[in-house]
Design a protein around this motif. Structure first.
Motif, PDB file in Angstrom:
ATOM      1  N   UNK A   7     -37.214  43.593  19.961  1.00  0.00           N
ATOM      2  CA  UNK A   7     -36.472  42.406  20.377  1.00  0.00           C
ATOM      3  C   UNK A   7     -36.885  41.659  21.737  1.00  0.00           C
ATOM      4  N   UNK A   8     -37.247  42.434  22.592  1.00  0.00           N
ATOM      5  CA  UNK A   8     -37.701  41.958  24.027  1.00  0.00           C
ATOM      6  C   UNK A   8     -38.936  42.658  24.276  1.00  0.00           C
ATOM      7  N   UNK A   9     -40.067  42.214  24.055  1.00  0.00           N
ATOM      8  CA  UNK A   9     -41.290  43.000  24.174  1.00  0.00           C
ATOM      9  C   UNK A   9     -41.555  43.022  25.717  1.00  0.00           C
ATOM     10  N   UNK A  10     -40.832  42.278  26.567  1.00  0.00           N
ATOM     11  CA  UNK A  10     -41.366  42.185  27.954  1.00  0.00           C
ATOM     12  C   UNK A  10     -40.295  43.109  28.782  1.00  0.00           C
ATOM     13  N   UNK A  11     -39.457  43.787  28.016  1.00  0.00           N
ATOM     14  CA  UNK A  11     -38.741  44.758  28.816  1.00  0.00           C
ATOM     15  C   UNK A  11     -39.735  45.477  29.833  1.00  0.00           C
ATOM     16  N   UNK A  12     -39.159  45.855  30.974  1.00  0.00           N
ATOM     17  CA  UNK A  12     -40.157  46.406  31.966  1.00  0.00           C
ATOM     18  C   UNK A  12     -39.428  47.845  32.412  1.00  0.00           C
ATOM     19  N   UNK A  13     -38.101  48.107  32.214  1.00  0.00           N
ATOM     20  CA  UNK A  13     -37.503  49.213  32.549  1.00  0.00           C
ATOM     21  C   UNK A  13     -36.272  49.382  31.669  1.00  0.00           C
ATOM     22  N   UNK A  14     -35.905  50.648  31.503  1.00  0.00           N
ATOM     23  CA  UNK A  14     -34.817  51.401  30.507  1.00  0.00           C
ATOM     24  C   UNK A  14     -33.837  52.111  31.590  1.00  0.00           C
ATOM     25  N   UNK A  38     -43.619  50.757  31.370  1.00  0.00           N
ATOM     26  CA  UNK A  38     -42.102  50.765  31.120  1.00  0.00           C
ATOM     27  C   UNK A  38     -41.735  52.124  32.137  1.00  0.00           C
ATOM     28  N   UNK A  39     -40.532  51.568  32.965  1.00  0.00           N
ATOM     29  CA  UNK A  39     -40.087  52.615  33.706  1.00  0.00           C
ATOM     30  C   UNK A  39     -38.695  52.910  33.068  1.00  0.00           C
ATOM     31  N   UNK A  40     -38.483  54.292  33.250  1.00  0.00           N
ATOM     32  CA  UNK A  40     -37.400  54.934  32.524  1.00  0.00           C
ATOM     33  C   UNK A  40     -36.437  55.806  33.559  1.00  0.00           C
ATOM     34  N   UNK A  41     -35.363  55.634  33.315  1.00  0.00           N
ATOM     35  CA  UNK A  41     -34.476  56.263  34.196  1.00  0.00           C
ATOM     36  C   UNK A  41     -32.999  57.067  33.451  1.00  0.00           C
ATOM     37  N   UNK A  98     -26.101  61.959  43.392  1.00  0.00           N
ATOM     38  CA  UNK A  98     -27.374  61.589  44.335  1.00  0.00           C
ATOM     39  C   UNK A  98     -28.475  61.146  43.432  1.00  0.00           C
ATOM     40  N   UNK A  99     -29.225  60.019  43.889  1.00  0.00           N
ATOM     41  CA  UNK A  99     -30.262  59.422  43.153  1.00  0.00           C
ATOM     42  C   UNK A  99     -31.467  60.284  43.297  1.00  0.00           C
ATOM     43  N   UNK A 100     -31.967  60.902  42.064  1.00  0.00           N
ATOM     44  CA  UNK A 100     -33.252  61.733  42.368  1.00  0.00           C
ATOM     45  C   UNK A 100     -34.430  60.712  41.662  1.00  0.00           C
ATOM     46  N   UNK A 101     -35.512  60.296  42.750  1.00  0.00           N
ATOM     47  CA  UNK A 101     -36.394  59.491  42.295  1.00  0.00           C
ATOM     48  C   UNK A 101     -37.767  60.409  41.905  1.00  0.00           C
ATOM     49  N   UNK A 102     -37.921  60.391  40.570  1.00  0.00           N
ATOM     50  CA  UNK A 102     -39.168  61.098  40.393  1.00  0.00           C
ATOM     51  C   UNK A 102     -40.409  60.237  39.806  1.00  0.00           C
ATOM     52  N   UNK A 103     -40.985  60.561  38.854  1.00  0.00           N
ATOM     53  CA  UNK A 103     -42.110  59.984  38.486  1.00  0.00           C
ATOM     54  C   UNK A 103     -42.260  58.782  37.198  1.00  0.00           C
ATOM     55  N   UNK A 104     -41.005  58.634  36.587  1.00  0.00           N
ATOM     56  CA  UNK A 104     -40.750  57.707  35.640  1.00  0.00           C
ATOM     57  C   UNK A 104     -40.289  56.191  36.159  1.00  0.00           C
ATOM     58  N   UNK A 105     -40.132  56.097  37.556  1.00  0.00           N
ATOM     59  CA  UNK A 105     -39.716  54.745  38.015  1.00  0.00           C
ATOM     60  C   UNK A 105     -40.656  54.066  39.102  1.00  0.00           C
TER      61      UNK A 105
END
Lengths: 334, 334
Positions: free
Chosen positions: B239-246, B272-275, B327-334
């Motif tokens: 639907x939206x190929x320009x989506x840059x994060x999920x 694509x960024x994923x959280x 707690x926000x845990x920042x790892x490799x997918x974002x």
DNA sequence: TTGAAAGCGCTAACAT
DNA sequence: ATGTTAGCGCTTTCAA
């Protein structure tokens, strides 16, 4: 205090016996009386005290199930299967976790027995002597799950771990693998793990191949699980760089090993073949999908429960040892 | 029939009262009498009938905990936390699964109440009216978990789902993402999911970004879970190929989306960024490791249990709403 | 079809 | 320190 059967009886203008009959769905209650009683129950939000009922009727309506852990879907499905079968029979399930501790199992059995369960489902067939004594004295139906107990306390519901392991290792051998290592985590106090190791060795010996079994160093915790397996994989490859296949004692280890391969750039299955055991959702979800042994974990719980319920009703079970089988699921990692 | 306190009393040559005192660890029993009784207990493999004890003392020693499911580690950890706290207090835990069905929850509450539990732990704060009536009539300590109930029945133990979602989405925005879609599976009858959606929308609105929420088509089952999430991802990108994060409503969806990316050759996080949400073991185990919200799922159970036990002892809890944070845990997918 | 009453196995209050 | 006994709230005869 809370509402009792007396309050309902008084409110409906009947005796407690009649209320009890309504509660148990007995037919010998006139339609009008029944209705009057039911209205009163509604009105008062009366909830019968089954502790009292159980004491009187000698039927607690409780069945206990003791599994190693709920933290992995492995046994949660077995609990689920048991629950499904039990709930339709109006039986309450009590769940206990041993945390892979044989002493804790004994504690749980004792705690459960205090509630006079109508049956008990245990995992595996390795118990402390006191458990046998207690169960013997309690004289209730018992089912041992997840293995094939040769001389079960009551009945045994499971599958042949050794044969399953032998078959999947044979599959890897058939695919041309020769240096197959086994990666285990020693979390079972039961002999299921040993049986899987035996199966691995059986297959290897049959083909004259060299045996190479590796335990993880520390006991595996859920959280470090994947990394732990990865570390064992590193260790295996360091010791024998020509290892061409890994048979893991369960899917968690297989997935952990696979993650490690992805990190290290090891091509699965071309460079290294990986197989697991249990067939958890992750095994089919991951890419590449993991070859594994599908074991009937839901059916184990359901079958145990069904038979236990029958035994609690005085029925006799034809087979004391119920083998539910297994299936080798070949996917992309082998 | 099974051994009773009378048998023990007779065997030890004492009255039943004395045996009862030994059992309860009362100090007013002479050392020698105590020993004689304990020997007899051992000898007979006597296990007290706590149904009778509970009836008499009006303390069942049972605490019920009702969670959506045990099939994922999510709530198993909460059960685990509760069990730990309860077991050291000699309380038995009864576990029930609603399977995300609000009607089943009501059934379970009713079934549990029959056993006269000393407390009840529920998940979420959306219950059928009958549950409120029943709980009200039963008049026992109740804890609602995993959210922040504004007007809890008893106490509320959890965290702010909306704020957590807002914060992790804000993190993605800070990383430069603009077209962030939300991938959900509608498995909660509770409003936790809605709160997470609200948090997502709050963050997006604040930055003037366009909202794009996607539910999976069917209800997610455990088995098809990962594939299901993958399909929703496909749908979003189509639907939206320009989506840059999920932003995914939980880690299962995040991992399912990640698997799909790996299959399709989509580079995470660059393309694509994923959280995710929850911080399950798989989130840190997988490569690339998933950025997520760590929620105190074990502590939720433990805290609820601890407070319930205190309330059952007549103590008063200072705070009715206990917020354990996240707690926000920042790892490799974002 | 119904009511009355005797337990079920324990705890706790009351004696001693 | 210990024995005795009256319930706890039901189920289940036994009568009516």
């Amino acid at each position: 205090m809370s509402i009792t059967i007396k309050d309902v009886a008084a409110g409906a203008g009947v005796g407690v016996g009649t209320v009890s009959r309504v509660l148990s769905g007995s037919t010998s209650v006139s339609k009008q009386t029944r209705q009057r009683v039911e209205e009163e129950i509604q009105r008062l939000h009366y909830v019968p005290n089954s502790l009292a009922g159980a004491l009187s009727s000698r039927r607690s309506g409780i069945v206990g199930i003791i599994v190693p852990t709920l933290e992995q879907s492995i046994f949660a499905d077995t609990v689920d299967g048991a629950e499904s079968e039990l709930n339709v029979r109006n039986l309450q399930v009590m769940v206990g976790q041993t945390k892979y501790d044989i002493g804790r199992e004994a504690e749980l059995v004792k705690a459960f027995l205090k509630l006079r369960p109508e049956g008990l489902i245990l995992t595996g067939s390795n118990h402390l002597p006191i458990v046998h004594d207690l169960l013997n004295a309690a004289d209730i139906p018992v089912a041992e799950c997840w293995g094939r107990a040769e001389t079960p306390i009551g009945i045994s519901v499971g599958f042949d771990n050794q044969a399953a392991a032998r078959d999947i290792v044979t599959h890897m051998i058939d695919r041309g693998r020769r240096r197959i290592a086994m990666l285990c985590t020693p979390r079972y106090f039961d002999n299921r793990l040993q049986q899987r190791i035996d199966g691995y060795e059986e297959a290897m010996n049959l083909h004259g191949l060299e045996i190479d079994v590796h335990d993880s160093i520390e006991g595996a915790s859920t959280y470090s699980g994947f990394h732990q397996s990865g570390k064992v994989l590193d260790h295996i490859l360091q010791q024998r760089p020509d290892t061409d296949a890994i048979f893991c004692s369960d899917d968690f280890n297989a997935v952990g090993a696979l993650f490690r391969c992805q990190q290290r750039g090891i091509w699965v299955p071309n460079q290294l073949s990986i197989a697991g055991f249990v067939d958890l959702p992750i095994a089919s979800g991951i890419t590449p999908a993991v070859t594994t042994v599908r074991v009937p974990r839901w059916e184990i719980g359901a079958t145990a429960a069904r038979n236990l319920a029958a035994m609690a009703n005085g029925e006799t079970i034809p087979e004391r040892i119920i083998d539910l089988g297994y299936e080798i699921i070949v996917r992309e990692t082998t």
